[in-house]
Design a protein around this motif. Structure first.
Motif, short mmCIF file in Angstrom:
data_model
loop_
_atom_site.label_atom_id
_atom_site.label_comp_id
_atom_site.label_asym_id
_atom_site.label_seq_id
_atom_site.Cartn_x
_atom_site.Cartn_y
_atom_site.Cartn_z
N SER B 513 3.52 20.57 36.37
CA SER B 513 3.73 20.89 34.96
C SER B 513 2.55 21.73 34.49
O SER B 513 1.55 21.86 35.18
CB SER B 513 3.83 19.56 34.20
OG SER B 513 3.80 19.77 32.83
N MET B 514 2.65 22.34 33.30
CA MET B 514 1.49 23.05 32.76
C MET B 514 0.42 22.03 32.36
O MET B 514 0.72 20.87 32.14
CB MET B 514 1.90 23.85 31.53
CG MET B 514 2.63 25.13 31.82
SD MET B 514 2.77 26.08 30.31
CE MET B 514 4.29 25.46 29.65
N SER B 515 -0.84 22.45 32.21
CA SER B 515 -1.88 21.57 31.68
C SER B 515 -2.47 22.24 30.43
O SER B 515 -2.98 23.33 30.57
CB SER B 515 -3.01 21.34 32.67
OG SER B 515 -2.57 21.41 33.98
N PRO B 516 -2.47 21.58 29.29
CA PRO B 516 -1.79 20.32 29.03
C PRO B 516 -0.27 20.49 29.09
O PRO B 516 0.22 21.58 28.84
CB PRO B 516 -2.25 19.96 27.62
CG PRO B 516 -2.70 21.24 27.00
CD PRO B 516 -3.17 22.10 28.10
N PRO B 517 0.42 19.40 29.40
CA PRO B 517 1.86 19.50 29.63
C PRO B 517 2.61 19.83 28.35
O PRO B 517 2.26 19.31 27.29
CB PRO B 517 2.24 18.09 30.12
CG PRO B 517 0.96 17.43 30.47
CD PRO B 517 -0.09 18.03 29.61
N PRO B 518 3.62 20.66 28.44
CA PRO B 518 4.46 20.93 27.28
C PRO B 518 5.36 19.73 27.00
O PRO B 518 5.52 18.88 27.88
CB PRO B 518 5.30 22.14 27.73
CG PRO B 518 5.38 21.98 29.21
CD PRO B 518 4.09 21.35 29.64
N PRO B 519 5.94 19.63 25.80
CA PRO B 519 6.72 18.42 25.47
C PRO B 519 7.92 18.20 26.38
O PRO B 519 8.39 17.07 26.49
CB PRO B 519 7.16 18.68 24.02
CG PRO B 519 6.91 20.11 23.76
CD PRO B 519 5.81 20.54 24.66
N TYR B 520 8.40 19.24 27.04
CA TYR B 520 9.57 19.07 27.90
C TYR B 520 9.17 18.85 29.37
O TYR B 520 10.04 18.68 30.23
CB TYR B 520 10.49 20.28 27.78
CG TYR B 520 9.79 21.59 28.11
CD1 TYR B 520 9.23 22.36 27.09
CD2 TYR B 520 9.65 22.03 29.41
CE1 TYR B 520 8.54 23.54 27.38
CE2 TYR B 520 8.96 23.20 29.71
CZ TYR B 520 8.42 23.95 28.69
OH TYR B 520 7.73 25.10 28.98
N ASN B 521 7.87 18.84 29.66
CA ASN B 521 7.32 18.63 31.01
C ASN B 521 7.66 19.74 32.01
O ASN B 521 6.78 20.41 32.50
CB ASN B 521 7.80 17.31 31.64
CG ASN B 521 7.11 16.12 31.03
OD1 ASN B 521 6.11 16.26 30.34
ND2 ASN B 521 7.64 14.94 31.28
#
Lengths: 185, 827
Positions: B513-521
């Protein structure tokens, strides 16, 4: 027990430290599982624990009350924040805060409580046993030498807990005979 | 669609409301996981301050810093906060934050339930904080033994704060446990079969199942004690057929599994971090899973080892002593598997690894002293001394705090997308480690010298002064270390530099996932075929972002994910999540009103609050579902899936199954209590039995069977398009009869405050009545849904959920009526 625990601690920490040094061994999952999990994880732990359990059960059994001819019976009742004691050998007599026993003879203390849960503990004579309202628990104690032993309450029971205790006076045979006969000292 | 446009589109669908408003309406697991962790660390801070107060008082003999009353509040609240408001919520927060990311999905099974649990935790915890600020905090010790905590000896409101506040907080534990269980079993990336799950998920699964079976005895105990305090039902009063030992059994039936509920998630963190830090894979994955499961089972057989001094027959003690030492075997397997993993790889000493080493040393000592106290004669001496306090801190701090700190530093780059700049964490670790061992080694020692726990002062001639002073000073060193961790995290959050993705080169999916993770992961969900998907396919994050996985097409403006079959993880249904809503926080507030009304004895509010909760629950479920059949949905990669509402075993069905597991444990504990009082309590048999009635027994049993059958017929008719309503109405009528039978039982009982027998039957009757009303409400709901067109031959999920509850009601009805009527026949 302490030495054993220290030994195990040392061994495991040694293995842990060595993990940072070992290099160049061919990876072999099967061998590793055999050594670490089956050998150390299961084999080592189980044998140590089995020995310890047998020892614990055996020595605990030794501390259990057994029938004997010269056993003295005392009843102990705890309340917030005092103890009172009654004696089978001297019916009707009750002492507050002091438990009289003969030295050199086994004593069965029947423990109960008038209010909340307490615990009867004379550290130099035996382990703890709880005083529970409505139940009577019996502990076997024996003082080898005449003298005074400190008794404590060991279950939190409210604001007077810290100072809640009693004294155990172990008498020599003559003094015990006097006590039973009603000659309080 | 480019990856960036997909990201923007998905973000718009999944985002919480901006600003503080988002906190109250978010149902997203990343948000709520963070909020859980922040709140639990706030409570860690409060509990830590209380510990400092305790140590300040004990630093010198005859200290006049706090009196006995204040001191008892300090130690009671320290234990209570650390156990219930720090340790368990930290697990919940970590699992809620991480699991969907580890499992390669977009959210947990019941997002609104996540939020509801969080707010119950906040409101319940706040009750205890208020009590503390007002100086009326609980003061009977964190395990609250009656009769000390009973109405006679603790007449104040202090104890009620504990019983009611903690029970309120337990709702969040049960909610999280149900949700995590269903999520782990059903909400995984396609292909992630059970044996390919990240090891943390296994630990979380075992922990969640333990919460479901471990917490109900405590909740029951709290309910009984509160009933005794508020209404005089004498469960723990020996003069009236009660027994204070019942509390000890119920409490430790919870209390020992609790220790493993705290340890297992930490072990999951360790099992995750060690292989990454050693650049290898976990040694003996299957063995470790088996050990975790074995620990869970064994831990339920150990509760009596907290009661070695209560006068239980020695052979009983021997059995529990053996079981207590046996529990060290699976622990040993895990410890050696971890060391073996380190040997297998090339360990690197990053900061998380330092905390893992701290764990090893501390936990080992705690485990070894634990084996010592499992030896009965030794325990008779050290029970209730500072030795036991020191032992449990070694286990809990070593087995939980060090691993959690390791976990925080390990996942920090994921949380924030930044890397650490200052090396404050290493210094903090050194202070914590030295401070901890100074504090508690000294405490072992003074305990062996005979210092009892919970005394507020001691005489100078005991000679304990120096040791206690060492302990107190060390504890302040540890506190400074922990404060430095906090400072480190704050600095990190504000001034650190951006980090590359996956700095540890881990193989698990959260780093995809991106860091920080987006709300949809994940922009699209991966197809998984190994335990470390990123190791086999380093390009996976990019491919997911390009939408090459499942559900990569955000065309529908819905929050979508999919569920899989439990074993092999084949995609089975598509799930549409509800959006942002304040329903959870409102429902938690009304639930809080219910608890407050009991606490403040405003009993006229109680039924209003209950009705409010019921009304909100109806709104809650009414919002789900549709009035039209949707048919199979496009899930990407050539797969079409039916919607979860168009199946018999929907997520709600699974949730009900696990909630009923907890519920049945509660009921079983109640029957255990009944049998225990009957056989052990001195004041039995009671003077007066309930007069048995064949009519009531027959009517209750018959009604239960009719409801079960009628609902089954209704389901069959519904599948053939229509005609379900009359059968549903019959089931509702039969359930009304069941309710009536329980109401009659309550009315006909001997006075419930006269003997524990009648008091127990009162609780059984009230439990049955509550469930009859609940099932009645569910049936009425289904009738309304059918009439409004929310059910069809395809949309059947709700029928099957209600069927579960109807069957459960039938089971408890028969058992309760047997328990109520048979003794009268025998007498």
């Amino acid at each position: 027990m302490l030495a054993g625990a220290g030994g195990i601690l040392g061994l495991v920490l040694l293995l842990l430290g060595a993990a940072f040094r070992t290099r160049g061994r061919a990876p072999d999952e099967g061998r590793d599982v055999k050594v670490w999990i089956v050998g150390l994880g299961l084999g080592f732990t189980m044998s140590v624990l089995a020995a310890l359990t047998v020892y614990g059960v055996y020595s605990g059994q030794q501390l259990m009350p057994r029938d004997g001819t010269d056993v003295v019976s005392v009843q102990a009742e705890a309340r917030r924040w005092s103890w009172s004691f009654a004696y089978a050998d001297r019916p009707g007599h009750i002492t507050d805060g002091i438990m009289h026993i003969p030295a050199g003879r086994p004593v069965d203390v029947a423990i109960t409580s008038a209010d909340v849960v307490h615990s009867f503990w004379v550290p130099r004579l035996a382990g703890k046993l709880d005083a529970i309202p409505g139940h009577v628990n019996t502990i076997r104690i024996e003082a080898d030498m005449p003298g005074t032993y400190e008794g404590l309450t060991a279950e939190y029971n409210g604001p007077g807990y810290s100072d809640h205790g009693f004294a155990v006076i172990a008498h020599d045979p003559q003094a015990w005979a006097d006590f039973v006969a009603g000659g309080d000292r | 669609m480019t990856a960036l446009r997909r990201h923007r589109r998905l973000s718009a669908i999944w985002a919480s409301e901006p600003g503080w408003k988002g906190w109250t309406s978010s149902v997203n697991h990343t948000d709520l996981g963070r909020m859980f962790l922040a709140t639990s660390f706030f409570f860690f801070f409060v509990g830590g301050v209380l510990a400092m107060l305790v140590r300040a008082q004990l630093a010198t003999p005859h200290s006049a810093f706090a009196d006995a009353g204040a001191f008892s509040q300090f130690f009671t609240m320290h234990g209570t906060i650390m156990m219930f408001l720090f340790a368990i919520p930290t697990f919940e927060g970590l699992a809620i934050y991480l699991l969907p990311k580890l499992l390669g999905t977009r959210d947990l099974a019941f997002p609104r339930l996540t939020a509801y649990g969080y707010w119950c935790y906040v409101f319940g915890g706040s009750m205890l904080l208020v009590a503390m600020v007002l100086g009326i905090a609980p003061d009977g010790g964190w395990f609250m033994y009656p009769p000390l905590t009973g109405p006679l000896h603790s007449p104040g409101i202090n104890t009620d704060f504990w019983l009611i506040g903690i029970t309120f907080v337990e709702i969040s534990a049960i909610a999280a446990a149900v949700e995590l269980t269903v999520s782990i079993l059903k909400y995984r990336a396609p292909g992630m079969s059970l044996d390919k799950m990240p090891i943390f998920a296994w630990y979380a699964l075992v922990t969640a199942l333990m919460i479901l079976t471990g917490f109900p005895p405590l909740i029951l105990g709290s309910v009984l004690l509160e009933l005794e305090r508020a209404f005089g039902l004498p469960f723990f009063q020996v003069e009236l057929g009660g027994d204070s030992l019942l509390w000890q059994h119920l409490f430790w039936l919870f209390g020992h599994p609790e220790v493993y509920i705290i340890f297992l998630p930490a072990a999951g963190v360790i099992s995750t971090i060690i292989p990454v830090m050693a650049r290898t894979t976990l040694l003996g994955y299957g063995w470790i899973v088996a050990s975790a499961v074995a620990l869970a089972f064994l831990s339920f057989g150990l509760w009596v080892h907290h009661m070695f001094t209560t006068g239980i027959p020695f052979m009983g003690l021997a059995f529990f002593s053996a079981a207590s030492t046996l529990v060290a075997v699976p622990t040993g397997v895990q410890v050696f598997a971890w060391i073996g993993t380190l040997w297998k790889g090339r360990p690197e000493l990053h900061l998380p690894m330092l905390h893992i080493l701290g764990f090893f040393v501390t936990f080992l000592i705690g485990g070894l002293t634990g084996v010592m106290v499992a030896v009965v004669p030794f325990d008779w001496q050290v029970h209730d001394t500072a030795f036991v306090t020191a032992h449990l801190h070694y286990v809990l701090f070593g087995g939980f705090v060090f691993p959690i700190l390791a976990g925080i530093y390990y996942w920090l780059p994921l949380f924030s997308g930044r890397r650490r700049f200052f090396r404050l964490g290493e210094l903090a670790f050194a202070l914590i480690f030295l401070g901890f061992h100074g504090t508690f080694l000294a405490m072992h020692w003074v305990g062996l010298l005979g210092q009892r726990r919970r005394i507020e002062t001691y005489d100078a001639e005991t000679g304990w002064g120096t040791i206690n002073l060492i302990s107190s000073i060390s504890s302040f060193v540890m506190a400074i270390g922990l404060a430095m961790v906090l400072v480190d995290l704050l600095i990190h959050a504000f001034v650190s530099v951006r980090a590359a993705r996956n700095p540890w080169k881990a193989g698990s999916l959260e780093w995809a996932s991106m860091s920080p993770p987006p709300p949809y992961n994940f922009a699209s969900l991966p197809q998984v075929d190994t335990r470390d998907p990123l190791h086999g396919d380093p390009d996976l994050p990019n491919r997911l972002a390009r939408g090459e996985g499942y559900l990569g097409d955000p065309a529908t403006d819905r929050r979508e994910t999919l569920t899989v079959s439990i074993g092999a993880a084949r995609p089975d249904f598509m799930v549409i999540y509800p959006g942002n809503t304040r329903l959870p926080i409102v429902m938690a507030a009304v639930t809080g009103l219910f608890f407050l009304s009991i606490l403040l004895k405003l009993y006229w509010v109680t039924p209003l609050a209950l009705a409010g909760v019921a009304a909100l629950a109806v709104v809650w479920v009414w919002r789900l579902g549709t009035q039209m059949d949707q048919g199979p949905q496009e899930a990407g990669r050539g797969v079409t899936l039916p919607l979860a509402g168009e199946t018999e075993k929907s997520p709600g069905w699974w949730g009900s199954v696990f909630l009923l597991v907890a519920n049945a444990t509660f009921f079983g504990s109640l029957l255990f209590g009944y049998a225990f009082l009957w056989t052990v309590a001195p004041g039995w048999p009671p003077q007066e039995w309930l007069a048995p009635s064949l009519l009531e027994f027959g009517a209750g049993t018959l009604a239960a069977v009719i409801a079960m059958l009628a609902l089954r017929f209704a389901i069959r008719r519904n599948r053939r398009h229509g005609g379900a309503l009359p059968r549903l109405a019959l089931a509702l009528g039969a359930t009304a009869v069941t309710a009536l039978v329980f109401a009659t039982l309550l009315v006909r009982l001997p006075p419930a405050d006269g003997h524990a027998y009648a008091a127990t039957l009162f609780v059984l009757g009230a439990y049955g009545l509550f469930h009859a009303l609940l099932v009645g409400l569910m049936l009425a709901f289904v009738i309304a849904r059918v009439r409004r067109g929310y059910a069809s031959a395809v949309r059947v999920a709700e029928f099957h959920i209600v069927l579960l509850w109807t069957d459960y009601l039938a089971g408890i009805t028969v058992l309760s009526l047997l328990a109520a009527h048979v003794p009268g026949v025998l007498a």
